[in-house]
Design an enzyme around this catalytic site. Structure first.
Site, short mmCIF file in Angstrom:
data_model
loop_
_atom_site.label_atom_id
_atom_site.label_comp_id
_atom_site.label_asym_id
_atom_site.label_seq_id
_atom_site.Cartn_x
_atom_site.Cartn_y
_atom_site.Cartn_z
N SER A 119 0.80 -1.23 0.00
CA SER A 119 0.00 0.00 0.00
C SER A 119 0.83 1.28 0.00
O SER A 119 0.36 2.31 -0.48
CB SER A 119 -1.00 0.00 1.15
OG SER A 119 -0.36 -0.20 2.37
N HIS A 165 1.75 4.81 4.08
CA HIS A 165 0.86 5.45 3.10
C HIS A 165 1.32 6.87 2.82
O HIS A 165 1.41 7.30 1.66
CB HIS A 165 -0.58 5.47 3.61
CG HIS A 165 -1.18 4.11 3.76
ND1 HIS A 165 -2.42 3.91 4.31
CD2 HIS A 165 -0.73 2.87 3.44
CE1 HIS A 165 -2.71 2.62 4.32
NE2 HIS A 165 -1.70 1.97 3.80
#
Length: 185
Positions: A119, A165
């Site tokens: 991610s 992230h």
């Protein structure tokens, strides 16, 4: 389906997930961690020289749903970004985002906190998508909302590494802007 770097990445990551199911210790050997003492008493992590973990974190996932969401995002984001930038530049954005996401995770998380998944790199692709959209004059509000919702999930759901992230998003934006500038020359 056309052979692209996007489909190659999806194939490799899904293949590693299958290996992870067959060999449970694989996740422990590949996840991102700064430094930790494992069950057998051995010390592992990036701080002990296992720098490969900065990249291999993208190969292991915390379950089928985690893998599914990440691979769907890679498919949806990867193909248009690869079309816009070309294979090599797309891969550069993916790996720069992966590295910056991993470095942010290592720097901001506790020393012994493991992290798994692609991610960080995917947030970089979100950032690159927004940069390209803005460059061509598209309305990027919807992608910014998607980034915001996904980023907020890191604060609501336990076990999500929002540091990765954020690092990946920053890396993807910088990489996309740099590659667009170098393309103009």
């Amino acid at each position: 389906m056309k052979r692209t770097a996007t489909t190659a990445l999806i194939t490799v990551i899904c293949g590693f997930y299958l290996l992870q199911l067959l060999t449970p210790s694989l996740q422990e050997n590949l996840f991102l961690i700064n430094k930790a003492v494992f069950r057998d008493g051995s010390v592992h992590g990036v701080a002990t020289g296992e720098w490969y973990r900065i990249l291999t974190v993208a190969l292991v996932h915390g379950g089928l749903m985690h893998l599914g969401f990440n691979m769907y995002a890679l498919l949806v984001l990867g193909n248009p970004i690869e079309s816009a930038f070309g294979r090599n530049r797309f891969l550069a954005i993916f790996f720069i985002s992966l590295i910056t996401g991993s470095l942010a995770s290592l720097y901001l998380n506790p020393t012994n906190q493991p992290s798994v998944g692609a991610s960080g790199a995917l947030f970089g692709l979100f950032g690159a998508f927004a940069v390209v959209g803005r460059k061509i004059g598209a309305d990027v509000r919807s992608i910014v909302v998607i980034i915001g919702i996904n980023f907020a999930m890191g604060f609501v759901l336990p076990g999500i590494d929002w540091h990765a992230h954020l690092g990946g998003l920053i890396g993807g934006v910088i990489a996309a802007k740099t590659l667009l500038r170098s393309r103009r020359r």
